[in-house]
Design a protein around this motif. Structure first.
Motif, mmCIF file in Angstrom:
data_model
loop_
_atom_site.group_PDB
_atom_site.id
_atom_site.type_symbol
_atom_site.label_atom_id
_atom_site.label_comp_id
_atom_site.label_asym_id
_atom_site.label_seq_id
_atom_site.Cartn_x
_atom_site.Cartn_y
_atom_site.Cartn_z
ATOM 1 N N PRO A 143 -21.110 -15.354 24.447
ATOM 2 C CA PRO A 143 -20.005 -14.965 23.565
ATOM 3 C C PRO A 143 -18.686 -14.642 24.258
ATOM 4 C CG PRO A 143 -21.619 -13.194 23.725
ATOM 5 C CD PRO A 143 -22.200 -14.380 24.428
ATOM 6 N N HIS A 144 -18.730 -14.137 25.475
ATOM 7 C CA HIS A 144 -17.493 -13.686 26.125
ATOM 8 C C HIS A 144 -16.655 -14.847 26.651
ATOM 9 C CE1 HIS A 144 -20.448 -10.361 26.402
ATOM 10 N NE2 HIS A 144 -19.428 -9.704 25.881
ATOM 11 N N ILE A 145 -17.280 -15.744 27.397
ATOM 12 C CA ILE A 145 -16.520 -16.861 27.973
ATOM 13 C C ILE A 145 -16.041 -17.804 26.885
ATOM 14 C CG2 ILE A 145 -18.548 -18.318 28.454
ATOM 15 C CD1 ILE A 145 -17.116 -19.221 31.039
ATOM 16 N N THR A 146 -16.856 -18.023 25.854
ATOM 17 C CA THR A 146 -16.432 -18.930 24.784
ATOM 18 C C THR A 146 -15.278 -18.350 23.994
ATOM 19 O OG1 THR A 146 -18.205 -18.096 23.348
ATOM 20 C CG2 THR A 146 -18.646 -20.132 24.579
ATOM 21 N N GLU A 147 -15.268 -17.035 23.802
ATOM 22 C CA GLU A 147 -14.141 -16.408 23.093
ATOM 23 C C GLU A 147 -12.848 -16.586 23.891
ATOM 24 O OE1 GLU A 147 -12.310 -14.293 19.939
ATOM 25 O OE2 GLU A 147 -14.326 -15.111 20.077
ATOM 26 N N GLU A 148 -12.930 -16.378 25.191
ATOM 27 C CA GLU A 148 -11.743 -16.528 26.044
ATOM 28 C C GLU A 148 -11.256 -17.977 26.059
ATOM 29 O OE1 GLU A 148 -8.565 -15.637 28.478
ATOM 30 O OE2 GLU A 148 -9.869 -14.251 27.389
ATOM 31 N N LEU A 149 -12.175 -18.905 26.197
ATOM 32 C CA LEU A 149 -11.782 -20.317 26.218
ATOM 33 C C LEU A 149 -11.236 -20.774 24.871
ATOM 34 C CD1 LEU A 149 -14.668 -21.754 28.405
ATOM 35 C CD2 LEU A 149 -12.241 -21.576 29.018
ATOM 36 N N TRP A 150 -11.815 -20.277 23.790
ATOM 37 C CA TRP A 150 -11.334 -20.623 22.446
ATOM 38 C C TRP A 150 -9.895 -20.118 22.265
ATOM 39 C CZ3 TRP A 150 -13.450 -23.880 19.082
ATOM 40 C CH2 TRP A 150 -13.024 -23.854 17.749
ATOM 41 N N LYS A 151 -9.664 -18.890 22.702
ATOM 42 C CA LYS A 151 -8.324 -18.300 22.604
ATOM 43 C C LYS A 151 -7.312 -19.136 23.396
ATOM 44 C CE LYS A 151 -6.913 -14.851 25.180
ATOM 45 N NZ LYS A 151 -6.786 -13.558 25.847
ATOM 46 N N ARG A 152 -7.667 -19.524 24.595
ATOM 47 C CA ARG A 152 -6.758 -20.313 25.428
ATOM 48 C C ARG A 152 -6.521 -21.704 24.831
ATOM 49 N NH1 ARG A 152 -7.336 -19.017 31.705
ATOM 50 N NH2 ARG A 152 -7.617 -16.768 31.579
ATOM 51 N N ARG A 153 -7.552 -22.285 24.261
ATOM 52 C CA ARG A 153 -7.426 -23.591 23.613
ATOM 53 C C ARG A 153 -6.448 -23.543 22.454
ATOM 54 N NH1 ARG A 153 -11.356 -28.037 23.324
ATOM 55 N NH2 ARG A 153 -10.994 -28.598 21.179
ATOM 56 N N ALA A 155 -4.108 -21.285 21.925
ATOM 57 C CA ALA A 155 -2.764 -20.988 22.431
ATOM 58 C C ALA A 155 -2.106 -22.254 22.992
ATOM 59 C CB ALA A 155 -2.822 -19.905 23.495
ATOM 60 N N ALA A 156 -2.868 -23.064 23.715
ATOM 61 C CA ALA A 156 -2.316 -24.290 24.309
ATOM 62 C C ALA A 156 -1.881 -25.292 23.246
ATOM 63 C CB ALA A 156 -3.347 -24.932 25.243
ATOM 64 N N SER A 157 -2.532 -25.259 22.090
ATOM 65 C CA SER A 157 -2.168 -26.199 21.028
ATOM 66 C C SER A 157 -1.226 -25.572 20.002
ATOM 67 C CB SER A 157 -3.429 -26.721 20.333
ATOM 68 O OG SER A 157 -4.099 -25.668 19.671
ATOM 69 N N GLY A 158 -0.777 -24.328 20.267
ATOM 70 C CA GLY A 158 0.177 -23.679 19.381
ATOM 71 C C GLY A 158 -0.412 -23.146 18.088
#
Length: 186
Positions: A143-153, A155-158
């Motif tokens: 749950p932790h790494i996927t939440e961080e990666l989802w957030k970054r994804r 953000a990168a796509s606006g």
């Protein structure tokens, strides 16, 4: 070794996945940290796939090139097929509490995606779909790494932030799961 020390070294998601990957959950077994490095490397690969899909492996002369004889359309078919077959199988594994095989299938998907990292296929909607599916399938277990990666994804796509844990389970595209060729041992 004390699992708390492993959490300090590798992180909670790595230890959690490692415990799930050790074997069938209902069979138990002796505790041993042997092999945790493989799970840690898998999560690092997922991190790389999500944040650097266009990157290339240094020292690999074939990095950034499609496999020999493969077109972009072939690559897209391969990526979508692998992602949706994994979704089909992982869904069944979650429902059957077969966490060890679920993780193995996610590892196989990440390996397939790594073959196409840095190629023209990494700039397609098929790649975006496959990496999104990878995160969504991995989220209940890590749950932790996927939440961080989802957030970054996002953000990168606006896109505005929403938790990966509020997303619906992905829909399977059955038509993508069929394989156009099959190897038959003789």
């Amino acid at each position: 070794q004390d699992p708390d020390k492993l959490v300090e070294t590798y992180g909670a998601d790595t230890v959690r996945l490692f415990l799930m990957f050790m074997g069938p959950w209902d069979q138990g077994g002796p505790w041993s940290p042997t092999g945790i490095g493989g799970v840690h490397r898998f999560l690092n690969r997922v991190w790389t796939l999500i944040l650097d899909g266009n990157g290339r492996e240094p020292g690999d002369p074939n990095a950034g090139a499609l496999p020999a004889g493969e077109t972009e359309a072939d690559a897209i078919r391969t990526i979508r097929g692998a992602a949706h077959r994994t979704l089909r199988d992982v869904t069944a594994d979650y429902e059957g509490f077969r966490f060890n095989t679920m993780i193995a299938k996610l590892m196989e998907l990440s390996n397939t995606l790594f073959h196409y990292r840095g190629t023209v296929a990494a700039d397609t909607t098929a790649w975006d779909e496959a990496t999104s599916l990878l995160l969504l399938m991995l989220a209940p277990a890590a749950p932790h790494i996927t939440e961080e990666l989802w957030k970054r994804r996002l953000a990168a796509s606006g896109q505005p932030w929403t938790s990966i844990h509020t997303q619906s389970w992905p829909e399977l595209d059955v038509s993508a799961t069929s394989e156009s060729t099959r190897g038959i041992p003789v």
